[in-house]
Motif scaffolding. Structure first.
Motif, PDB file in Angstrom:
ATOM      1  N   PRO A  89       0.805  -1.231   0.000  1.00  0.00           N
ATOM      2  CA  PRO A  89       0.000   0.000   0.000  1.00  0.00           C
ATOM      3  C   PRO A  89       0.836   1.278   0.000  1.00  0.00           C
ATOM      4  N   ALA A  90       1.943   1.284   0.728  1.00  0.00           N
ATOM      5  CA  ALA A  90       2.769   2.505   0.795  1.00  0.00           C
ATOM      6  C   ALA A  90       3.340   2.843  -0.574  1.00  0.00           C
ATOM      7  N   THR A  91       3.819   1.821  -1.295  1.00  0.00           N
ATOM      8  CA  THR A  91       4.337   2.061  -2.648  1.00  0.00           C
ATOM      9  C   THR A  91       3.225   2.502  -3.584  1.00  0.00           C
ATOM     10  N   ALA A  92       2.066   1.878  -3.443  1.00  0.00           N
ATOM     11  CA  ALA A  92       0.935   2.247  -4.296  1.00  0.00           C
ATOM     12  C   ALA A  92       0.549   3.708  -4.100  1.00  0.00           C
ATOM     13  N   VAL A  93       0.533   4.146  -2.839  1.00  0.00           N
ATOM     14  CA  VAL A  93       0.181   5.550  -2.539  1.00  0.00           C
ATOM     15  C   VAL A  93       1.226   6.491  -3.130  1.00  0.00           C
ATOM     16  N   MET A  98       2.795  10.334  -7.380  1.00  0.00           N
ATOM     17  CA  MET A  98       3.638  10.730  -8.517  1.00  0.00           C
ATOM     18  C   MET A  98       2.795  10.927  -9.772  1.00  0.00           C
ATOM     19  N   LEU A  99       1.862   9.998  -9.982  1.00  0.00           N
ATOM     20  CA  LEU A  99       0.996  10.080 -11.161  1.00  0.00           C
ATOM     21  C   LEU A  99       0.141  11.346 -11.120  1.00  0.00           C
ATOM     22  N   ALA A 100      -0.392  11.680  -9.941  1.00  0.00           N
ATOM     23  CA  ALA A 100      -1.216  12.890  -9.811  1.00  0.00           C
ATOM     24  C   ALA A 100      -0.393  14.147 -10.091  1.00  0.00           C
ATOM     25  N   VAL A 101       0.859  14.160  -9.611  1.00  0.00           N
ATOM     26  CA  VAL A 101       1.729  15.316  -9.856  1.00  0.00           C
ATOM     27  C   VAL A 101       2.023  15.456 -11.343  1.00  0.00           C
ATOM     28  N   LEU A 102       2.311  14.348 -12.019  1.00  0.00           N
ATOM     29  CA  LEU A 102       2.573  14.397 -13.464  1.00  0.00           C
ATOM     30  C   LEU A 102       1.336  14.879 -14.214  1.00  0.00           C
ATOM     31  N   VAL A 103       0.168  14.375 -13.828  1.00  0.00           N
ATOM     32  CA  VAL A 103      -1.079  14.828 -14.459  1.00  0.00           C
ATOM     33  C   VAL A 103      -1.260  16.329 -14.243  1.00  0.00           C
ATOM     34  N   GLY A 104      -1.038  16.783 -13.002  1.00  0.00           N
ATOM     35  CA  GLY A 104      -1.187  18.207 -12.706  1.00  0.00           C
ATOM     36  C   GLY A 104      -0.246  19.081 -13.503  1.00  0.00           C
ATOM     37  N   LEU A 105       1.032  18.676 -13.617  1.00  0.00           N
ATOM     38  CA  LEU A 105       2.007  19.460 -14.377  1.00  0.00           C
ATOM     39  C   LEU A 105       1.618  19.525 -15.854  1.00  0.00           C
ATOM     40  N   MET A 106       1.178  18.390 -16.412  1.00  0.00           N
ATOM     41  CA  MET A 106       0.754  18.384 -17.817  1.00  0.00           C
ATOM     42  C   MET A 106      -0.435  19.309 -18.032  1.00  0.00           C
ATOM     43  N   GLU A 107      -1.410  19.253 -17.126  1.00  0.00           N
ATOM     44  CA  GLU A 107      -2.609  20.079 -17.293  1.00  0.00           C
ATOM     45  C   GLU A 107      -2.284  21.561 -17.152  1.00  0.00           C
ATOM     46  N   ILE A 108      -1.439  21.907 -16.208  1.00  0.00           N
ATOM     47  CA  ILE A 108      -1.055  23.318 -16.056  1.00  0.00           C
ATOM     48  C   ILE A 108      -0.322  23.799 -17.302  1.00  0.00           C
ATOM     49  N   LEU A 225      -9.598   3.771  10.207  1.00  0.00           N
ATOM     50  CA  LEU A 225      -8.787   4.638   9.357  1.00  0.00           C
ATOM     51  C   LEU A 225      -7.728   5.343  10.192  1.00  0.00           C
ATOM     52  N   PRO A 226      -6.598   5.712   9.574  1.00  0.00           N
ATOM     53  CA  PRO A 226      -5.584   6.505  10.292  1.00  0.00           C
ATOM     54  C   PRO A 226      -6.178   7.845  10.728  1.00  0.00           C
ATOM     55  N   GLN A 227      -5.912   8.246  11.948  1.00  0.00           N
ATOM     56  CA  GLN A 227      -6.473   9.501  12.451  1.00  0.00           C
ATOM     57  C   GLN A 227      -5.588  10.673  12.039  1.00  0.00           C
ATOM     58  N   GLY A 228      -6.241  11.788  11.716  1.00  0.00           N
ATOM     59  CA  GLY A 228      -5.504  13.000  11.363  1.00  0.00           C
ATOM     60  C   GLY A 228      -5.354  13.174   9.865  1.00  0.00           C
ATOM     61  N   LEU A 229      -4.631  14.229   9.513  1.00  0.00           N
ATOM     62  CA  LEU A 229      -4.423  14.575   8.115  1.00  0.00           C
ATOM     63  C   LEU A 229      -2.938  14.485   7.774  1.00  0.00           C
ATOM     64  N   PRO A 230      -2.605  14.098   6.545  1.00  0.00           N
ATOM     65  CA  PRO A 230      -1.195  13.989   6.164  1.00  0.00           C
ATOM     66  C   PRO A 230      -0.579  15.358   5.908  1.00  0.00           C
ATOM     67  N   GLY A 231       0.697  15.474   6.178  1.00  0.00           N
ATOM     68  CA  GLY A 231       1.419  16.693   5.821  1.00  0.00           C
ATOM     69  C   GLY A 231       1.878  16.606   4.372  1.00  0.00           C
ATOM     70  N   PRO A 232       2.263  17.736   3.787  1.00  0.00           N
ATOM     71  CA  PRO A 232       2.711  17.717   2.394  1.00  0.00           C
ATOM     72  C   PRO A 232       4.040  16.983   2.253  1.00  0.00           C
ATOM     73  N   THR A 233       4.091  16.068   1.294  1.00  0.00           N
ATOM     74  CA  THR A 233       5.324  15.336   1.004  1.00  0.00           C
ATOM     75  C   THR A 233       5.470  15.193  -0.502  1.00  0.00           C
ATOM     76  N   LEU A 234       6.710  15.080  -0.963  1.00  0.00           N
ATOM     77  CA  LEU A 234       6.960  14.849  -2.384  1.00  0.00           C
ATOM     78  C   LEU A 234       6.841  13.353  -2.655  1.00  0.00           C
ATOM     79  N   PRO A 235       5.842  12.920  -3.429  1.00  0.00           N
ATOM     80  CA  PRO A 235       5.683  11.491  -3.688  1.00  0.00           C
ATOM     81  C   PRO A 235       6.788  10.986  -4.623  1.00  0.00           C
ATOM     82  N   TRP A 236       7.475   9.952  -4.212  1.00  0.00           N
ATOM     83  CA  TRP A 236       8.587   9.477  -5.038  1.00  0.00           C
ATOM     84  C   TRP A 236       8.879   8.012  -4.724  1.00  0.00           C
ATOM     85  N   THR A 237       9.170   7.243  -5.767  1.00  0.00           N
ATOM     86  CA  THR A 237       9.611   5.859  -5.573  1.00  0.00           C
ATOM     87  C   THR A 237      10.950   5.652  -6.259  1.00  0.00           C
TER      88      THR A 237
END
Length: 562
Positions: A89-93, A98-108, A225-237
């Motif tokens: 799951p951690a790798t999948a997330v 990463m995929l969302a960031v690439l999609v966002g950069l392309m759309e912008i 579910l995990p409690q709380g909200l995630p902080g901003p991180t750069l997704p990378w594998t």
């Protein structure tokens, strides 16, 4: 942000209940589409909070609602499976981020470059076919979950086969809960949009599991579910994952933008507003970037959630911010609230959403108006079902471009004549009673002339010359539909002119655009402009080429007059 300085308390009185009503859809659908993407359910909630907040700040539409989507989540799953993320799951997330960031950069980038037109690369028939195929793939993948067991298949055929073979492992309690959820969801479709049918169904299923302690009896549930909200991180594998994800991002961009611009434009038109597609693309890209940096995945516009926001009285993106705040509050205050939510109920939510993707009514309309569009649509469906979701997008786009090119490669053409009672000039095939002149061919070619169809044009003219009875003396080309002529076609016309001249056949042009006339003159097709047979009307051309007055040619000057 531009609406906030003028925002008034009266608007909040409408946006607050609209945002809370919207939350009823955001939570169950966000979790359901996360599982559809092969990700932990909580990531759907993280995605919802991040994308709604980002879009509220920069989005041009007042009420458009973004979030996890049934047409995008399968694309994400198809992109992650080949990278071996299904068991981690951690790798999948991280890969989904990463995929969302690439999609966002392309759309912008597309929005800044004002390339919003790329959203139209999926034609209507292809888009319908793609979504129909996607619905079949989604349903096949969710049926095992609805029946209370899981499979490892990663294709439509594999899902169907694994489902049939695994029926012996059906969990009866999970199936009954899932079917009950389906029944409530189907019944809710007959109620007004503001009635939270999804919330009622999901809460009801959760209560049933809790009261009868079905989780202890083996019914699969979401869990705490995990409690709380995630902080901003750069997704990378790994850098080797960037290439495959970038290819997948192209498909997601096409689907996401086609959906988003269609939904945004439709709702803006209903409200008497105008939305700049390029600004919309930048805003959606920003939302995808935010989702990627906060442990989320790629998003698109949602017509159902936008409709709920509109019907609930939303006046601005404040409604979306209230929905995001409500989801965040739930995650911070009581993340265990949904621990008994059965997976079969989420599967039911996804299956109903998939059925909403199917559009048989438009297919019937296409079959009546243009049967070839149905062939194109069915081919796109088969591409998704047989080849895979990502491959199906490529097939769909390729078919759209191919059929577009085909219409100009082998365009329609007509011999024209005069029809009593109708003004203008009309197809002889459609009106067999149309009047024509012996030895004169009035011909219309319904496409620009360019390198791909220049030879086709030449051969059609030669065929008409060979079969004419009596032999032709003049060919009048009605050029209204010829919007362009490239240099290859100009060469072909010059060659055809010489060929016809050797047979004592004159070729003249009617209603040819001035810039195209100048091109033909430059190619010495007819010498100087004042010597060349370029006429503004068929009447003028026929009178000039025959040397007789128009009414003496045997054709009525005004066919509507007896």
């Amino acid at each position: 942000m531009s609406t906030l300085p003028g925002y008034r308390l009266a608007g909040l009185r409408q946006d607050l209940p609209a945002g809370l009503a919207l939350t009823a859809l955001l939570v169950p659908q966000g979790m359901a589409y996360a599982t559809l993407a092969g990700l932990p359910a909580v990531t759907g909630l993280y995605t919802t909070v991040a994308c709604l907040t980002a879009y509220a700040l920069v989005g041009p539409s007042r009420i458009l609602v973004l979030g996890p989507d049934s047409s995008v989540s399968p694309l994400i799953f198809a992109a992650l499976v080949p990278l071996g993320s299904t068991d981690d799951p951690a790798t999948a997330v991280a890969l989904a981020g990463m995929l969302a960031v690439l999609v966002g950069l392309m759309e912008i980038a597309l929005g800044v470059a004002r390339f919003g037109f790329v959203a139209s690369l999926l034609s209507k028939p292809v888009q319908i076919g793609y979504l129909n195929g996607l619905a079949l793939v989604i349903i096949a993948g969710q049926l095992p979950i609805l029946f209370g067991f899981s499979t490892d298949a990663d294709s439509f055929a594999g899902d169907v086969s694994a489902f049939v073979q695994g029926l012996d492992a059906t969990d009866t309690e999970a199936l009954l809960v899932g079917l009950g959820t389906l029944a409530v969801l189907i019944g809710a479709t007959f109620l007004p949009a503001r009635v939270p049918g999804v919330l009622i169904a999901v809460v009801g299923a959760t209560v049933v599991v809790n009261v009868f302690d079905l989780a202890a009896q083996g019914v699969p549930v979401v869990g705490r579910l995990p409690q709380g909200l995630p902080g901003p991180t750069l997704p990378w594998t790994d850098v080797t994952d960037v290439g495959p994800l970038a290819l997948a991002a192209v498909g997601i961009v096409l689907v996401s933008l086609a959906d988003t611009i269609a939904v945004s434009t439709a709702f803006a038109a209903r409200r008497g507003e105008h939305v700049d597609p390029d600004r919309e693309i930048v805003a959606v890209g920003t939302a995808n970037l935010a989702a990627g940096f906060f442990r989320g995945f790629a998003v698109s516009a949602s017509s159902s959630r936008t409709a709920v926001a509109e019907e609930s009285g939303a006046t601005s993106q404040v409604a979306g911010l209230i929905g995001a705040a409500a989801v965040a509050t739930m995650l911070v205050a009581d993340a265990g609230l949904l621990r008994d939510l059965p997976l079969s109920a989420l599967a039911a939510v996804v299956i109903v959403a998939a059925f909403h993707l199917v559009d048989v009514r438009t297919l019937r309309r296409l079959a009546h108006a243009r049967p070839t569009s149905v062939v194109l649509s069915v081919a796109a469906t088969l591409g998704v079902v047989l080849l895979g979701v990502l491959e199906g997008v490529i097939v769909a786009v390729g078919l759209s471009i191919l059929f577009f090119f085909r219409r100009f490669w082998w365009p329609e053409d007509e011999m024209l004549g005069r029809v009593y009672g109708l003004r203008g000039w009309h197809s002889v095939d459609r009106f067999p009673q149309a009047q024509t002149l012996p030895g004169i061919l009035l011909y219309r070619f319904e496409a620009p002339l360019f390198f791909a169809n220049a030879a086709v044009f030449q051969e059609r003219i030669r065929e008409l010359v060979r079969t004419a009875d009596p032999p032709l003396e003049c060919i009048v080309l009605q050029c209204e539909a010829i919007s362009d002529i490239d240099v290859t076609a100009a060469d072909a016309l010059a060659s055809l002119h010489d060929e016809l001249e050797d047979q004592d056949i004159e070729m003249v042009f009617v209603e040819l655009r001035d810039r195209l006339r100048d091109l033909l003159v430059a190619y010495d097709v007819y010498g100087k402009v004042d010597e060349g047979p370029f006429y503004r009307s068929v009447k003028e051309a026929l009178t000039a080429t025959t040397g007789r007055r128009f009414k003496d040619l045997g054709l009525d000057d005004d066919p509507e007059e007896p």
